[in-house]
Design a protein around this motif. Structure first.
Motif, PDB file in Angstrom:
ATOM      1  N   ALA A  49       1.098  -1.140  -0.013  1.00 42.69           N
ATOM      2  CA  ALA A  49       0.051  -0.021   0.166  1.00 42.69           C
ATOM      3  C   ALA A  49       0.726   1.164  -0.099  1.00 42.69           C
ATOM      4  O   ALA A  49       0.363   2.306  -0.599  1.00 42.69           O
ATOM      5  CB  ALA A  49      -1.132  -0.066   1.093  1.00 42.69           C
ATOM      6  N   PRO A  50       1.941   1.331   0.592  1.00 44.20           N
ATOM      7  CA  PRO A  50       2.644   2.595   0.641  1.00 44.20           C
ATOM      8  C   PRO A  50       3.412   3.104  -0.538  1.00 44.20           C
ATOM      9  O   PRO A  50       3.784   4.002  -0.698  1.00 44.20           O
ATOM     10  CB  PRO A  50       3.552   2.621   2.027  1.00 44.20           C
ATOM     11  CG  PRO A  50       3.236   1.263   2.763  1.00 44.20           C
ATOM     12  CD  PRO A  50       2.564   0.318   2.031  1.00 44.20           C
ATOM     13  N   ASP A  51       3.427   2.037  -1.379  1.00 46.36           N
ATOM     14  CA  ASP A  51       4.312   2.447  -2.673  1.00 46.36           C
ATOM     15  C   ASP A  51       3.180   2.695  -3.695  1.00 46.36           C
ATOM     16  O   ASP A  51       2.510   2.055  -4.551  1.00 46.36           O
ATOM     17  CB  ASP A  51       5.127   0.943  -3.307  1.00 46.36           C
ATOM     18  CG  ASP A  51       5.712   1.192  -4.413  1.00 46.36           C
ATOM     19  OD1 ASP A  51       5.652   2.163  -5.035  1.00 46.36           O
ATOM     20  OD2 ASP A  51       6.500   0.303  -4.844  1.00 46.36           O
ATOM     21  N   GLU A  52       3.606   4.026  -4.182  1.00 45.34           N
ATOM     22  CA  GLU A  52       2.383   4.669  -5.145  1.00 45.34           C
ATOM     23  C   GLU A  52       2.715   3.954  -6.448  1.00 45.34           C
ATOM     24  O   GLU A  52       1.710   4.053  -7.359  1.00 45.34           O
ATOM     25  CB  GLU A  52       2.783   6.117  -5.360  1.00 45.34           C
ATOM     26  CG  GLU A  52       2.603   7.029  -3.932  1.00 45.34           C
ATOM     27  CD  GLU A  52       2.569   8.511  -3.952  1.00 45.34           C
ATOM     28  OE1 GLU A  52       2.736   8.920  -5.541  1.00 45.34           O
ATOM     29  OE2 GLU A  52       2.494   9.158  -3.276  1.00 45.34           O
ATOM     30  N   ASN A  53       3.640   3.264  -6.764  1.00 44.06           N
ATOM     31  CA  ASN A  53       3.777   2.649  -8.018  1.00 44.06           C
ATOM     32  C   ASN A  53       2.882   1.343  -8.292  1.00 44.06           C
ATOM     33  O   ASN A  53       2.944   0.867  -9.038  1.00 44.06           O
ATOM     34  CB  ASN A  53       5.318   2.450  -8.381  1.00 44.06           C
ATOM     35  CG  ASN A  53       6.324   3.661  -8.323  1.00 44.06           C
ATOM     36  OD1 ASN A  53       5.695   4.733  -9.237  1.00 44.06           O
ATOM     37  ND2 ASN A  53       7.308   3.770  -7.788  1.00 44.06           N
ATOM     38  N   ARG A  54       2.352   0.906  -7.120  1.00 41.82           N
ATOM     39  CA  ARG A  54       1.636  -0.032  -7.055  1.00 41.82           C
ATOM     40  C   ARG A  54       0.364  -0.035  -7.528  1.00 41.82           C
ATOM     41  O   ARG A  54      -0.702  -0.857  -7.589  1.00 41.82           O
ATOM     42  CB  ARG A  54       1.648  -0.869  -5.642  1.00 41.82           C
ATOM     43  CG  ARG A  54       3.008  -1.344  -5.302  1.00 41.82           C
ATOM     44  CD  ARG A  54       3.379  -2.718  -5.760  1.00 41.82           C
ATOM     45  NE  ARG A  54       4.746  -3.355  -5.262  1.00 41.82           N
ATOM     46  CZ  ARG A  54       5.895  -3.188  -5.859  1.00 41.82           C
ATOM     47  NH1 ARG A  54       5.736  -2.991  -7.160  1.00 41.82           N
ATOM     48  NH2 ARG A  54       6.944  -3.727  -5.434  1.00 41.82           N
ATOM     49  N   TYR A  55      -0.186   1.159  -7.739  1.00 43.92           N
ATOM     50  CA  TYR A  55      -1.361   1.552  -8.030  1.00 43.92           C
ATOM     51  C   TYR A  55      -1.846   1.553  -9.696  1.00 43.92           C
ATOM     52  O   TYR A  55      -0.873   2.508 -10.183  1.00 43.92           O
ATOM     53  CB  TYR A  55      -1.887   3.008  -7.587  1.00 43.92           C
ATOM     54  CG  TYR A  55      -2.016   2.438  -5.657  1.00 43.92           C
ATOM     55  CD1 TYR A  55      -3.069   2.200  -4.988  1.00 43.92           C
ATOM     56  CD2 TYR A  55      -0.851   2.914  -4.999  1.00 43.92           C
ATOM     57  CE1 TYR A  55      -3.248   2.021  -3.610  1.00 43.92           C
ATOM     58  CE2 TYR A  55      -0.949   2.426  -3.515  1.00 43.92           C
ATOM     59  CZ  TYR A  55      -2.044   2.166  -3.103  1.00 43.92           C
ATOM     60  OH  TYR A  55      -2.145   1.940  -1.665  1.00 43.92           O
ATOM     61  N   GLU A  56      -2.739   0.910  -9.916  1.00 50.42           N
ATOM     62  CA  GLU A  56      -3.071   1.244 -11.435  1.00 50.42           C
ATOM     63  C   GLU A  56      -4.212   1.808 -11.469  1.00 50.42           C
ATOM     64  O   GLU A  56      -5.410   1.550 -10.945  1.00 50.42           O
ATOM     65  CB  GLU A  56      -3.355  -0.333 -11.898  1.00 50.42           C
ATOM     66  CG  GLU A  56      -3.799  -0.420 -13.373  1.00 50.42           C
ATOM     67  CD  GLU A  56      -4.076  -1.742 -13.802  1.00 50.42           C
ATOM     68  OE1 GLU A  56      -3.670  -1.931 -15.079  1.00 50.42           O
ATOM     69  OE2 GLU A  56      -4.468  -2.566 -13.145  1.00 50.42           O
ATOM     70  N   LYS A  57      -4.324   3.267 -12.094  1.00 54.68           N
ATOM     71  CA  LYS A  57      -5.354   4.011 -11.939  1.00 54.68           C
ATOM     72  C   LYS A  57      -6.294   3.816 -13.215  1.00 54.68           C
ATOM     73  O   LYS A  57      -5.594   3.740 -14.560  1.00 54.68           O
ATOM     74  CB  LYS A  57      -5.016   5.622 -12.102  1.00 54.68           C
ATOM     75  CG  LYS A  57      -4.459   5.832 -11.006  1.00 54.68           C
ATOM     76  CD  LYS A  57      -3.903   7.399 -10.755  1.00 54.68           C
ATOM     77  CE  LYS A  57      -3.208   7.760  -9.665  1.00 54.68           C
ATOM     78  NZ  LYS A  57      -2.818   9.200  -9.797  1.00 54.68           N
ATOM     79  N   LEU A  58      -7.362   3.467 -13.212  1.00 52.34           N
ATOM     80  CA  LEU A  58      -8.397   2.891 -14.260  1.00 52.34           C
ATOM     81  C   LEU A  58      -9.695   3.682 -14.559  1.00 52.34           C
ATOM     82  O   LEU A  58     -10.261   4.385 -13.542  1.00 52.34           O
ATOM     83  CB  LEU A  58      -8.724   1.528 -14.231  1.00 52.34           C
ATOM     84  CG  LEU A  58      -7.382   0.630 -14.155  1.00 52.34           C
ATOM     85  CD1 LEU A  58      -7.899  -0.581 -13.625  1.00 52.34           C
ATOM     86  CD2 LEU A  58      -6.864   0.230 -15.414  1.00 52.34           C
ATOM     87  N   VAL A  59     -10.375   3.871 -15.669  1.00 54.71           N
ATOM     88  CA  VAL A  59     -11.597   4.056 -15.865  1.00 54.71           C
ATOM     89  C   VAL A  59     -12.400   3.175 -16.617  1.00 54.71           C
ATOM     90  O   VAL A  59     -12.158   2.366 -17.530  1.00 54.71           O
ATOM     91  CB  VAL A  59     -11.533   5.579 -17.053  1.00 54.71           C
ATOM     92  CG1 VAL A  59     -12.891   5.871 -17.276  1.00 54.71           C
ATOM     93  CG2 VAL A  59     -10.682   6.343 -16.413  1.00 54.71           C
ATOM     94  N   ALA A  60     -13.775   3.053 -15.789  1.00 56.48           N
ATOM     95  CA  ALA A  60     -14.512   1.965 -16.323  1.00 56.48           C
ATOM     96  C   ALA A  60     -15.188   2.340 -17.757  1.00 56.48           C
ATOM     97  O   ALA A  60     -15.496   3.485 -18.118  1.00 56.48           O
ATOM     98  CB  ALA A  60     -15.499   1.608 -15.388  1.00 56.48           C
TER      99      ALA A  60
END
Length: 108
Positions: A49-60
């Motif tokens: 969770a603390p690593d911002e690079n682990r988040y994939e931002k998506l649009v449905a």
């Protein structure tokens, strides 16, 4: 402080939700066949969770925004709720970063 809530589905599988201080669900897991695997998923969320690079931002397809939290191997370990805007989604990511590492674990 946030908390992970472990639940058991009708088919006996286990899953968790990460809830923020206000009780709102900010991340949900996949289904796990054992409670032990579910707890391993929680540990992975806390670690990544603390690593911002682990988040994939998506649009449905309907235009709503959401994100996936991924482990170092690329596997999705949690998916957010849907947000009306990208800023709402980004606030959700910030909430996971803030809440997940120190969240308590409860069973329901």
């Amino acid at each position: 402080m946030g908390k992970f809530i472990i639940k058991t589905a009708k088919d006996g599988q286990h899953y968790f939700n990460l809830k923020a201080n206000n009780g709102q669900t900010i991340l949900s897991s996949e289904m796990y066949t054992t409670k032990s695997a579910c707890n391993n998923g929680i540990d992975s969320v806390k670690k990544n969770a603390p690593d911002e690079n682990r988040y994939e931002k998506l649009v449905a397809k309907n235009g709503q925004h959401y994100f996936n939290l991924k482990a170092s191997n690329g596997q999705v370990i949690g998916t957010s709720e849907m947000y009306e805007s990208s800023s709402g989604r980004d606030n959700g990511i910030d909430s996971v970063i803030e809440n997940a590492p120190t969240a308590t674990v409860e069973e329901e």
